[in-house]
Scaffold this active site. Structure first.
Site, PDB file in Angstrom:
ATOM      1  N   ASP A  34       0.847  -1.194   0.000  1.00 29.62           N
ATOM      2  CA  ASP A  34       0.000   0.000   0.000  1.00 29.62           C
ATOM      3  C   ASP A  34       0.880   1.242   0.000  1.00 29.62           C
ATOM      4  O   ASP A  34       2.046   1.199   0.440  1.00 29.62           O
ATOM      5  CB  ASP A  34      -0.901   0.030   1.244  1.00 29.62           C
TER       6      ASP A  34
HETATM    7  N1  URA Z   1      -1.229  -5.955   3.833  1.00 31.75           N
HETATM    8  C1  URA Z   1      -1.729  -4.698   3.843  1.00 31.75           C
HETATM    9  O1  URA Z   1      -2.770  -4.443   4.431  1.00 31.75           O
HETATM   10  N2  URA Z   1      -1.036  -3.739   3.193  1.00 31.75           N
HETATM   11  C2  URA Z   1       0.133  -3.961   2.564  1.00 31.75           C
HETATM   12  O2  URA Z   1       0.724  -3.029   2.006  1.00 31.75           O
HETATM   13  C3  URA Z   1       0.645  -5.265   2.561  1.00 31.75           C
HETATM   14  C4  URA Z   1      -0.051  -6.251   3.197  1.00 31.75           C
END
Ligand code: URA
Length: 232
Positions: A101
């Site tokens: 993310d």
């Molecule tokens: N899980 C999440 O919620 N975000 C990420 O970036 C990676 C794994």
């Protein structure tokens, strides 16, 4: 292949830097000094030395990046991407393996090897990914059991087995072998908690180098690459 292109690919330098090395008599091909940048040779048979060090040709390049917050894990986007961090001459065909993310930090493998990228992210291969997670409140034993057994994270999705290691009241390590959308955040939400900070620290047995500051990257070592390939 042209000698200047070979040097660019092996050393990750620009074409003009490669030409300068040749001009400054730093390059040897099969024991003879190279004086012309457009010299063509068979890279599978030749020995090339730059500044007395042997170069080996790699078909693909493999980097580990310590992703900072604020960048999108994509090759192209309206917003700045992780690929924008790479030197222009390293950027050709590079892509991030899997997605973090925008606000997630930590280990991202960046390569131009589509097969390896596919294997590491394919749901079939169950590659372990470990995250250091700062959470809002202490997990109960029931929460840990639910996270480790697998739980409903909404949208009809149920997670597989995971591993939780409690570091302190507000920090855990969570290892998952899937890559569902926002998986870690949704897992913590499913037990009534909240992710405050998320950092990936390992993938498939390769661990983020502590010496890399946020936004920095380096080539994978041959042994790190072997470890990744053992997952496929
Ligand atoms: N899980 C999440 O919620 N975000 C990420 O970036 C990676 C794994």
């Amino acid at each position: 292949m042209r000698i200047d292109k070979f040097i660019c690919d092996c050393l990750g330098v620009s074409r003009s830097e490669a030409k300068n090395l040749i001009k400054n008599c730093k390059v040897e091909l099969n024991g003879s000094r190279v004086s012309s940048s457009d010299l063509k040779f068979d890279e599978s048979e030749a020995e090339v030395f730059v500044n007395g060090e042997a170069l080996t040709y790699e078909k693909y390049v493999y980097f580990m990046l310590n992703k900072p917050a604020g960048l999108v894990s994509a090759t192209k986007d309206a917003a700045p991407t992780v690929i924008d961090l790479f030197k222009k001459e390293n950027r050709k065909n590079l892509f991030p393996v899997g997605r973090l993310d925008k606000d997630t930090l930590g280990l991202l493998i960046v390569t131009d090897d589509g097969d390896l990228g596919h294997h590491l992210t394919s749901p079939k291969h169950h590659v372990d990914k470990t995250y250091r997670v700062k959470i809002e409140k202490l997990l109960s034993d029931d929460d840990i059991r639910a996270l480790e057994t697998g739980l409903d994270i909404g949208e009809g999705e149920v997670t597989g087995p995971a591993k939780v290691t409690v570091i302190d009241e507000e920090t855990i390590l969570l290892t998952i072998s899937e890559g569902k959308y926002h998986q870690v955040k949704r897992m913590l939400e499913a037990v009534g908690n909240k992710v405050l900070l998320l950092k990936r620290i390992s993938i498939g047995g390769v661990t983020l180098d502590d010496n890399l500051k946020e936004g920095e990257y380096r080539r994978l070592t041959p042994s790190e690459l072997d470890i990744l390939n053992d997952n496929v």
